[in-house]
Design a protein around this motif. Structure first.
Motif, PDB file in Angstrom:
ATOM      1  N   SER A 138     -13.026  -1.038   0.095  1.00 56.86           N
ATOM      2  CA  SER A 138     -12.454  -2.351   0.393  1.00 56.86           C
ATOM      3  C   SER A 138     -13.564  -3.303   0.832  1.00 56.86           C
ATOM      4  CB  SER A 138     -11.399  -2.237   1.498  1.00 56.86           C
ATOM      5  OG  SER A 138     -11.022  -3.516   1.974  1.00 56.86           O
ATOM      6  N   GLY A 172     -16.402   0.872   4.469  1.00 61.68           N
ATOM      7  CA  GLY A 172     -15.359   0.021   3.907  1.00 61.68           C
ATOM      8  C   GLY A 172     -14.400   0.788   3.020  1.00 61.68           C
ATOM      9  N   GLU A 173     -14.822   1.983   2.573  1.00 62.69           N
ATOM     10  CA  GLU A 173     -13.995   2.885   1.760  1.00 62.69           C
ATOM     11  C   GLU A 173     -13.366   2.179   0.556  1.00 62.69           C
ATOM     12  OE1 GLU A 173     -11.213   4.695   4.460  1.00 62.69           O
ATOM     13  OE2 GLU A 173     -12.691   6.124   5.178  1.00 62.69           O
ATOM     14  N   LYS A 180     -10.127   1.262  -5.767  1.00 64.34           N
ATOM     15  CA  LYS A 180     -11.177   0.980  -4.797  1.00 64.34           C
ATOM     16  C   LYS A 180     -12.439   0.527  -5.532  1.00 64.34           C
ATOM     17  CE  LYS A 180      -9.628   4.322  -1.321  1.00 64.34           C
ATOM     18  NZ  LYS A 180      -9.993   5.508  -0.519  1.00 64.34           N
ATOM     19  N   THR A 193     -20.026  -2.836  -3.716  1.00 59.57           N
ATOM     20  CA  THR A 193     -19.880  -3.292  -2.324  1.00 59.57           C
ATOM     21  C   THR A 193     -21.237  -3.513  -1.678  1.00 59.57           C
ATOM     22  OG1 THR A 193     -17.820  -2.023  -2.161  1.00 59.57           O
ATOM     23  CG2 THR A 193     -18.799  -2.777  -0.100  1.00 59.57           C
ATOM     24  N   ARG A 226     -13.189  -6.340   1.857  1.00 62.02           N
ATOM     25  CA  ARG A 226     -12.731  -7.029   3.067  1.00 62.02           C
ATOM     26  C   ARG A 226     -13.076  -6.219   4.317  1.00 62.02           C
ATOM     27  NH1 ARG A 226      -6.410  -7.293   4.039  1.00 62.02           N
ATOM     28  NH2 ARG A 226      -6.864  -5.075   4.184  1.00 62.02           N
ATOM     29  N   ASP A 227     -12.825  -4.914   4.271  1.00 60.30           N
ATOM     30  CA  ASP A 227     -13.106  -4.070   5.425  1.00 60.30           C
ATOM     31  C   ASP A 227     -14.606  -3.988   5.691  1.00 60.30           C
ATOM     32  OD1 ASP A 227     -10.419  -3.666   5.621  1.00 60.30           O
ATOM     33  OD2 ASP A 227     -10.430  -1.592   4.898  1.00 60.30           O
ATOM     34  N   THR A 285       0.835  -1.202   0.000  1.00 60.21           N
ATOM     35  CA  THR A 285       0.000   0.000   0.000  1.00 60.21           C
ATOM     36  C   THR A 285       0.872   1.256   0.000  1.00 60.21           C
ATOM     37  OG1 THR A 285      -0.106  -0.165   2.422  1.00 60.21           O
ATOM     38  CG2 THR A 285      -1.961  -1.079   1.172  1.00 60.21           C
TER      39      THR A 285
END
Length: 255
Positions: A104, A101-102, A68, A74, A106-107, A48
């Motif tokens: 992501s 999650g911005e 992103k 998402t 996964r987040d 990153t």
């Protein structure tokens, strides 16, 4: 072990996660292998912070930039998980979780897991309360008060948010992002296509409505003042004061 041929497949994949964390000595040791890699080996260097990867390493690799995910994508994925797992999560809550999650997935999935482990029926208020984050509608409502120069209403709303235990520093950050969208959309309507990836259709309509209220002579200085306030409040024990002062100063100055 990279020199050994794979036993089951044609290639052996070696993944370095957060490769920028390697020491100088580790990078030097890796360099020789990267210069003359075995034909069966594929190296994936994930990071990153690309600027921290030594040029000697970066020059021997192909660069692929991962963007992103669009908010709409998402949201659909989280809805699919909620349906498959038979969870009870309101649509507004799903939208907020996805936004947090911005980009992501996964987040966003991690946030969903945290929230659903705490409460069976998840509403947007549940997400806001447990994470201390405010949804888009609350930020837009505060922006509406500011753009309409309702000083009393804006200060009351900030006090209410602060007393409710929400993170005022994050509120300021989201407010800056919101006003930035309004400002840039006013002067470049073509950016609407880009914002569709970040916002739902309803949220984008709110931003477009506020474009009509924006006055560059008043609100560009306000945006600059909010950025200064954000940098101050991150290290201040009185988090809400820089935000309140910024709004008061810019409102009173134009009276």
């Amino acid at each position: 072990g990279v020199r050994l041929a794979p036993s089951s497949y044609a290639y052996k994949i070696i993944i370095f996660d957060e490769v920028h964390m390697l020491s100088k000595g580790a990078f030097n040791a890796l360099l020789k292998t990267l210069e003359e890699p075995p034909s069966h080996a594929i190296f994936i260097l994930a990071t990153t912070e690309y600027d921290k990867v030594p040029p000697t390493i970066a020059s021997r690799a192909q660069r692929f930039h991962f963007r992103k995910l669009a908010l709409s994508f998402t949201i659909e994925k989280i809805k699919g998980i909620v349906k498959a797992e038979k969870l009870k999560v309101d649509d507004d809550a799903i939208e907020l979780i996805s936004a947090l999650g911005e980009g992501s997935l996964r987040d966003a999935e991690s946030i969903l897991s945290q929230i659903t482990s705490l409460k069976e029926n998840v509403s947007i208020e549940t997400v806001e309360k447990h994470l201390g984050k405010l949804g888009f509608n609350r930020v837009a409502a505060l922006a509406d008060l500011i753009l309409n120069r309702d000083l009393k209403g804006a200060l009351s709303r900030i006090s209410e948010i602060n007393e409710g235990g929400y993170n005022v520093t994050d509120l300021t950050k989201e407010l800056i992002h919101y006003l930035r969208r309004v400002l840039t959309l006013k002067y470049n309507p073509d950016l609407e296509t880009e914002f569709k990836k970040e916002l739902t259709a309803k949220e984008l309509d709110q931003v477009k409505a506020h474009v009509k209220l924006l006055d560059a002579t008043k609100h560009i200085p306000l945006l600059k003042s909010l950025i200064t306030a954000y940098s101050q409040m991150r290290y201040s024990p009185f988090a809400s004061i820089p935000l309140e002062v910024a709004i008061i100063e810019l409102t009173k100055e134009k009276e």
